[in-house]
Design an enzyme around this catalytic site. Structure first.
Site, PDB file in Angstrom:
ATOM      1  N   ARG A   1     -12.119   1.424  -3.626  1.00 56.96           N
ATOM      2  CA  ARG A   1     -10.773   1.649  -4.131  1.00 56.96           C
ATOM      3  C   ARG A   1     -10.360   0.520  -5.064  1.00 56.96           C
ATOM      4  NH1 ARG A   1      -7.643   2.271   1.086  1.00 56.96           N
ATOM      5  NH2 ARG A   1      -6.116   3.048  -0.387  1.00 56.96           N
TER       6      ARG A   1
ATOM      7  N   GLU B   1      -2.552  13.083   0.660  1.00 60.77           N
ATOM      8  CA  GLU B   1      -1.678  13.523   1.741  1.00 60.77           C
ATOM      9  C   GLU B   1      -0.241  13.382   1.248  1.00 60.77           C
ATOM     10  OE1 GLU B   1      -1.524  11.037   5.225  1.00 60.77           O
ATOM     11  OE2 GLU B   1      -0.553  12.607   6.431  1.00 60.77           O
TER      12      GLU B   1
ATOM     13  N   LYS C   1       0.098   2.298   0.515  1.00 55.14           N
ATOM     14  CA  LYS C   1       1.335   3.047   0.745  1.00 55.14           C
ATOM     15  C   LYS C   1       2.206   2.350   1.776  1.00 55.14           C
ATOM     16  CE  LYS C   1      -0.305   7.779   0.224  1.00 55.14           C
ATOM     17  NZ  LYS C   1      -0.599   8.992   0.995  1.00 55.14           N
TER      18      LYS C   1
END
Length: 561
Positions: free
Chosen positions: A263, A38, A273
């Site tokens: 992850r 994104e 983020k």
RNA sequence: AGCCUGGUGGUGUAAUGGUAGCACAGAGGUUUUUGGUACCUUUAGUUGGGGUUCGAAUCCCUACCGGGCUGCCA
């Protein structure tokens, strides 16, 4: 590009699956993946793992990998990020050729599919407010209850959805929801919102849309439209897979297989983020590209090579269990690559003056220094040598311990690529601090050895006082002082664990003149000190600023701890 | 609490019913004009308890311990 050494008997669970699918002829044996970030932030090391996985699998199986920006929510998405993402993926060494897509490319199709769902009685317009919808959803242990708007007629739904599209309602006033099952144990299946009203200009579609599809309604369909065969994502999307499957089935479209993996986590840093954004916004670091940041831009500025990151991503493996990788592995990969490719230079961080008493006052000569002992093609370079030099202060000890190989009074050492010298006298200032070493050199030792073959164990780096260049050196350490920054006292916060010494600036350093011509961001080794690269900060002034990419391994320091 | 997931040396990751291997980290050593590199040696592991089996990290049961899920984020 490095070929990942995937041996037949060492495939991770995803590659095993891909291989099985390819061999069984599924999807006509095509393999097509995608990397779908994104554009609402910068890419970091965690993304690198995903990039290497997706592009890597495509390469290994003779398939393709698309780059797709998942831009379904214009609120936080920016063109700035979109550009950085492309630059970072390219820098890492991957190529999507002409397959650069946006989820927004599919807004028309997605809208048509929403209409199709409505017509089939599988979606409805809901007037519940955010708060009401939350109440209807139920909880982890209780089923939800149907929305009172669930049984609207197809005609009414169609009309209302059209009016949503036209912008007749305010943000949040209505949503389009899939009609699935409010009693499902999977909360994602409890009539999820698939379209919401957002009056916000979109970077790609400007003001065309007042309604935007949710992730769940966009992602799988985007994969489907692109002919993706294996949709690889992280574990938190595992609960969304039934939804992913539901849309593909109920729309009757190509159905890619979603596969989830764990992850990447790295100790002594954060990998989200959101947290990185806070570090930037609260000024704990100097921007997204601060060399201490685990962002690709930060690592690039720090001097990390794409190859070292790819190597790291391969070595961490792929599995479903939560993991925390030790930074040492990252640093190992970095040093391993740098050792092979980084040119060598001489420099001292804490200069101590050396005067060669038996060297002619005005003489200057050049010695040949090896550019890279790991690469004979790198050749040699001339380095000037004269009566006045500098060595590093910590390469001299007035009162050395037993196994100390470097300088002390009466001890002969080798100035790398130059001569043997022996310190004969120490000069101190009033406070007793050593300010100069008077030494004698052996003219027969030019180049660093002598005919008699006598052994000189200590070899140190040096710079010539008349030609050395001053520079600022930024030494970086881990951003956090604890392995797990999220582990905090009650009421604490990960920023409590920030390492206040993660950046130390040295302004006394002297480096050989040729460092001036090093390319910004391209790492080189200051022999025996570490790997460094020129920082862009010095570019617009005359000042030379170096970043320490990573220190050398130092078994002496380790043994003496 | 319910559902979903996952537990192999310090950290990662292999072994899918048949010798628990590899990498990093640690320890020791050889080589060395970088106390670097390279190379060699070495320490250390199947979460516990039952069961099936000639044989279990692997299959079954159970306990325990992690992680995820109650956005109109992705």
């Amino acid at each position: 590009m490095s070929e990942p050494e995937q041996t037949e008997q060492h495939l991770d669970f995803i590659r095993t699956r891909v291989k099985e699918d390819q061999e069984s002829g599924k999807n006509d044996s095509r393999v097509h993946t995608r990397f779908p970030p994104e554009p609402n932030g910068y890419l970091h090391l965690g993304h690198a793992k995903s990039i290497c996985l997706n592009f890597g699998i495509a390469q290994e199986f003779g398939g393709l990998c698309n780059l797709r920006l998942d831009d379904t929510n214009p609120v936080a998405e920016k063109t700035e990020y979109a550009e950085a993402i492309q630059s970072d993926v390219r820098w890492l060494g991957f190529d999507w050729e002409d397959r650069f897509f946006h989820a927004s490319d599919y807004f028309d199709q997605l809208h048509a599919w929403a209409v199709q769902l409505i017509k089939h009685g599988k979606a409805f317009v809901c007037d519940l407010t955010f708060e009401e919808m939350r109440k209807h959803r139920g909880t982890l242990v209780e089923p939800g209850t149907n929305s009172p708007y669930r049984e609207r007629s197809v005609e009414e739904n169609l009309e209302l959805f059209e009016r949503m599209k036209l912008g007749e309602f305010s943000d949040g006033a209505k949503t389009l929801r899939a009609k699935i099952d409010m009693t499902s144990p999977n909360l994602n299946m409890r009539d999820p919102v698939i379209y919401r009203i957002i009056h916000q200009e979109h970077p790609k579609t400007d003001n065309k849309w007042k309604i935007y599809p949710s992730y769940d309604f966009a992602h799988g369909q985007s994969d489907s439209l692109e002919g993706i065969t294996h949709s690889i994502c992280t574990l938190e999307f595992e609960h969304h897979r039934p939804l992913y499957d539901w849309f593909c089935e109920n729309l009757g479209i190509h159905h890619p297989q979603q596969i989830e993996f764990a992850r990447l986590n790295l100790n002594y840093t954060v990998m989200s983020k959101r947290k990185m954004l806070r570090l930037v916004q609260e000024g704990h670091v100097n921007g997204w590209d601060d060399p201490r940041m685990p962002t690709l831009q930060g690592m690039r500025r720090r001097g990390y090579t794409p190859k070292s990151i790819r190597d790291f991503c391969e070595k961490v493996g792929v599995a479903k269990r939560d993991n925390v990788i030790e930074v040492e592995l990252l640093e190992h990969c970095l040093r391993h690559d740098l050792n092979l490719c980084a040119p060598r230079r001489l420099g001292v961080l804490d200069p101590l003056k050396v005067t060669i008493s038996n060297y002619p006052d005005d003489q200057v000569e050049t010695v040949n220094a090896v550019n890279n002992p790991e690469d004979s093609d790198a050749g040699t370079r001339p380095v000037s040598f004269s009566k006045h030099l500098y060595v590093d202060r910590n390469d001299f000890m007035e009162d050395p311990p037993k196994k100390y190989f470097r300088m002390s009074i009466g001890k002969e050492v080798r100035l790398k690529y130059a001569f043997y010298i022996t310190c004969t006298e120490i000069v101190k200032d009033e406070e007793g601090k050593i300010i100069e070493l008077i030494c004698e050199y052996d003219p027969e030792s030019r180049g660093g050895d002598t005919a008699d073959g006598r052994k000189v164990r200590g070899t140190i780096q040096w710079v010539d006082a008349s030609t050395a260049k001053a520079c600022e050196i930024r030494l970086y350490d881990r951003l956090f002082k604890t392995p797990d920054p999220d582990k905090v006292e009650e009421d604490g916060d990960f920023t409590d664990n920030l390492n206040s010494e993660s950046l130390q600036t040295v302004d006394t350093a002297l480096v050989e003149a040729s460092v001036l011509s090093m390319e910004t961001g391209k790492p080189f080794q200051l022999e025996r000190v570490g790997y460094f690269c020129v920082d862009p900060d010095g570019a617009d002034s005359d000042k030379l600023v170096l970043n320490r990419t990573v220190a050398m391994r130092d078994s002496w320091a380790k043994a003496n701890k």
